[in-house]
Design a protein around this motif. Structure first.
Motif, PDB file in Angstrom:
ATOM      1  N   LEU A  42      -0.924  -4.739  -9.430  1.00 38.77           N
ATOM      2  CA  LEU A  42      -1.135  -3.658  -8.456  1.00 38.77           C
ATOM      3  C   LEU A  42      -1.357  -1.823  -9.398  1.00 38.77           C
ATOM      4  CD1 LEU A  42       2.900  -3.496  -7.792  1.00 38.77           C
ATOM      5  CD2 LEU A  42       0.865  -4.159  -5.884  1.00 38.77           C
ATOM      6  N   SER A  43      -1.807  -2.275 -10.572  1.00 38.27           N
ATOM      7  CA  SER A  43      -2.951  -1.092 -11.415  1.00 38.27           C
ATOM      8  C   SER A  43      -4.439  -1.443 -10.444  1.00 38.27           C
ATOM      9  CB  SER A  43      -2.708  -1.014 -12.377  1.00 38.27           C
ATOM     10  OG  SER A  43      -1.680  -1.382 -13.133  1.00 38.27           O
ATOM     11  N   ILE A  44      -4.872  -2.807 -10.682  1.00 36.43           N
ATOM     12  CA  ILE A  44      -6.113  -2.804  -9.756  1.00 36.43           C
ATOM     13  C   ILE A  44      -6.031  -2.751  -9.042  1.00 36.43           C
ATOM     14  CG2 ILE A  44      -7.663  -4.784  -9.830  1.00 36.43           C
ATOM     15  CD1 ILE A  44      -6.483  -5.793 -12.122  1.00 36.43           C
ATOM     16  N   ILE A  45      -5.105  -3.349  -7.598  1.00 34.81           N
ATOM     17  CA  ILE A  45      -4.906  -2.566  -6.487  1.00 34.81           C
ATOM     18  C   ILE A  45      -5.453  -1.289  -6.565  1.00 34.81           C
ATOM     19  CG2 ILE A  45      -4.196  -2.772  -4.588  1.00 34.81           C
ATOM     20  CD1 ILE A  45      -2.812  -5.422  -5.060  1.00 34.81           C
ATOM     21  N   ALA A  46      -4.815  -0.369  -7.086  1.00 35.87           N
ATOM     22  CA  ALA A  46      -4.600   0.945  -6.599  1.00 35.87           C
ATOM     23  C   ALA A  46      -5.918   1.611  -7.098  1.00 35.87           C
ATOM     24  CB  ALA A  46      -3.473   1.874  -8.327  1.00 35.87           C
ATOM     25  N   ALA A  47      -6.588   1.193  -8.314  1.00 36.81           N
ATOM     26  CA  ALA A  47      -7.392   1.977  -8.535  1.00 36.81           C
ATOM     27  C   ALA A  47      -8.815   1.200  -7.559  1.00 36.81           C
ATOM     28  CB  ALA A  47      -8.179   0.331 -10.199  1.00 36.81           C
ATOM     29  N   GLY A  48      -8.712   0.224  -7.113  1.00 32.99           N
ATOM     30  CA  GLY A  48      -9.615   0.058  -5.731  1.00 32.99           C
ATOM     31  C   GLY A  48      -9.216   0.388  -4.724  1.00 32.99           C
ATOM     32  N   SER A  49      -8.089   1.640  -4.869  1.00 31.03           N
ATOM     33  CA  SER A  49      -7.990   2.299  -3.355  1.00 31.03           C
ATOM     34  C   SER A  49      -8.041   3.640  -3.356  1.00 31.03           C
ATOM     35  CB  SER A  49      -6.331   1.567  -2.498  1.00 31.03           C
ATOM     36  OG  SER A  49      -5.592   1.998  -3.553  1.00 31.03           O
TER      37      SER A  49
END
Length: 389
Positions: A42-49
């Protein structure tokens, strides 16, 4: 935000997910999952959004910014999750992977972040004509990173020609007890199930002093793993309700009171009377987007904001289709082997200890594996029937 505060927030999220997940899977389903593995994905997805999607993920993960999440992930990978076997401690493996369709190129800043903070393996693949092969590649990667325990994090049909990115995370843990149990003393006893029936299961026993704390309605047992030369100390904790059917109320209590666990962990060894805990082995998998949506995390799955990941106009149409998670754990006389992979209050007064205290885990209980120096929770699960895999 310092590491300890980040870990406290992460553990609160972990128990919130656990409460929701365990309440959904009552009956006789044993469960194990790694909240840490889900947190990283989820942290990686947050970084890409960006925009509302990023805000919603930050709110869900109780973090002020993606910078905090990325810094937290970087510290976890380098400090908490480094392999401890060179120093004589548990074996640990933690890995991230990103598979991107060759028609897209990752945004340079996102690529640098994924490389540096998340230490992720990056691969350019052809989803459009070789979806099945890519799926096999991700599964092989997860199997390798979890020492063969997680063989299929992506189920058949989960990747197709419309897939553009896959984020995957794998975590593996193998620790030996500081004080191993004598296998010759293991005997079958009744384990009472939630439906009122019981099964005969193998129980490990000990007469040695144990780390136990007792409270109104439940007890907590700590079983430390052999420590290496570094300062990290990993332990398994069993949270045992007094009532045979008391597990759901106990999980609710743990998840609703901030830092509940910190205040209830046993700090000293006590003499034991009757001491029995069952051997168990659990393999559990789920598609976590359903759980996350029910907890209010819906925007990443609707699309529109995942624009910081790739340099392309199609980024406006990207969305998270699913997040698959698989975990495995085995607890026996020697210690614990566990693995997980992800692809996308009431104040209680402590009871005075009697001269000896019993700890008989012969009915459903909660368990977790934790690194005690930082307080990081690696795995959470429930045992409703030790004979059910």
């Amino acid at each position: 935000m310092d590491l300890r505060e980040s870990i406290t927030n992460q553990n609160d999220v972990a128990f919130s997910i656990a409460n929701h997940l365990l309440s959904k899977h009552s009956g006789n389903n044993n469960i194990v999952f790694s909240p840490l593995s889900l947190h990283i994905v989820l942290s990686i997805i947050a970084a890409g959004s960006k925009g509302p999607t990023r805000d919603q993920i930050l709110s869900f993960l109780r973090s002020k910014s993606t910078d905090n999440l990325n810094s937290f992930a970087s510290q976890l990978v380098s400090v908490v999750l480094a392999d401890a076997t060179p120093a004589g401690g548990p074996r640990l493996s933690f890995a991230d992977g990103v598979w991107v369709d060759h028609s897209l190129s990752l945004n340079p800043s996102f690529k640098q972040l994924v490389n540096n903070d998340y230490k992720a393996v990056l691969a350019s693949v052809d989803f459009q004509t070789k979806a099945v092969e890519v799926s096999k590649e991700v599964n092989s990667w997860a199997e390798k990173e979890t020492n063969g325990l997680i063989k299929e994090v992506l189920p058949a049909g989960s990747v197709d020609g419309s897939t553009r990115l896959i984020f995957a995370n794998a975590i593996y843990f193998k620790g030996a007890w500081t004080e191993k149990f004598d296998a010759q003393m293991t005997k079958d006893h009744n384990f009472h199930l939630l439906d009122g029936s019981s099964v005969k299961a193998p129980f490990m026993v000990s007469k040695k002093k144990q780390l136990i704390s007792a409270f109104d309605g439940f007890k907590v047992l700590g079983l430390p793993y052999k420590q290496g030369e570094d300062k990290r100390q990993f332990s398994m904790y069993l949270l045992l309700p007094d009532a045979t059917d008391g597990l759901s109320a106990l999980v609710e209590k743990v998840s609703s009171e901030r830092s509940f666990l910190e205040r209830k962990l046993p700090r000293q060894k006590v003499e034991v009377g009757d001491f029995r805990i069952p051997k168990f082995k659990i393999s559990f998998g789920l598609e976590t987007s359903i759980v996350l949506k029910e907890l209010g995390m819906v925007l990443p799955f609707e699309g529109g904001d995942l624009t910081e990941m790739v340099d392309s106009s199609v980024s406006q149409n990207l969305y998270v289709s699913s997040i698959y998670h698989k975990s495995f754990i085995e607890v026996n006389e020697e210690g614990t082997e566990a693995a997980a992979a992800s692809a996308m209050t009431i104040k209680l007064r402590s009871i005075q200890f009697p001269t000896k205290i019993d700890f008989v885990a012969d009915h459903p209980f909660l368990f977790l594996i934790r690194e005690d120096l930082t307080g990081t929770v690696l795995y959470i699960g429930q045992v409703l029937n030790p004979l059910a895999n």
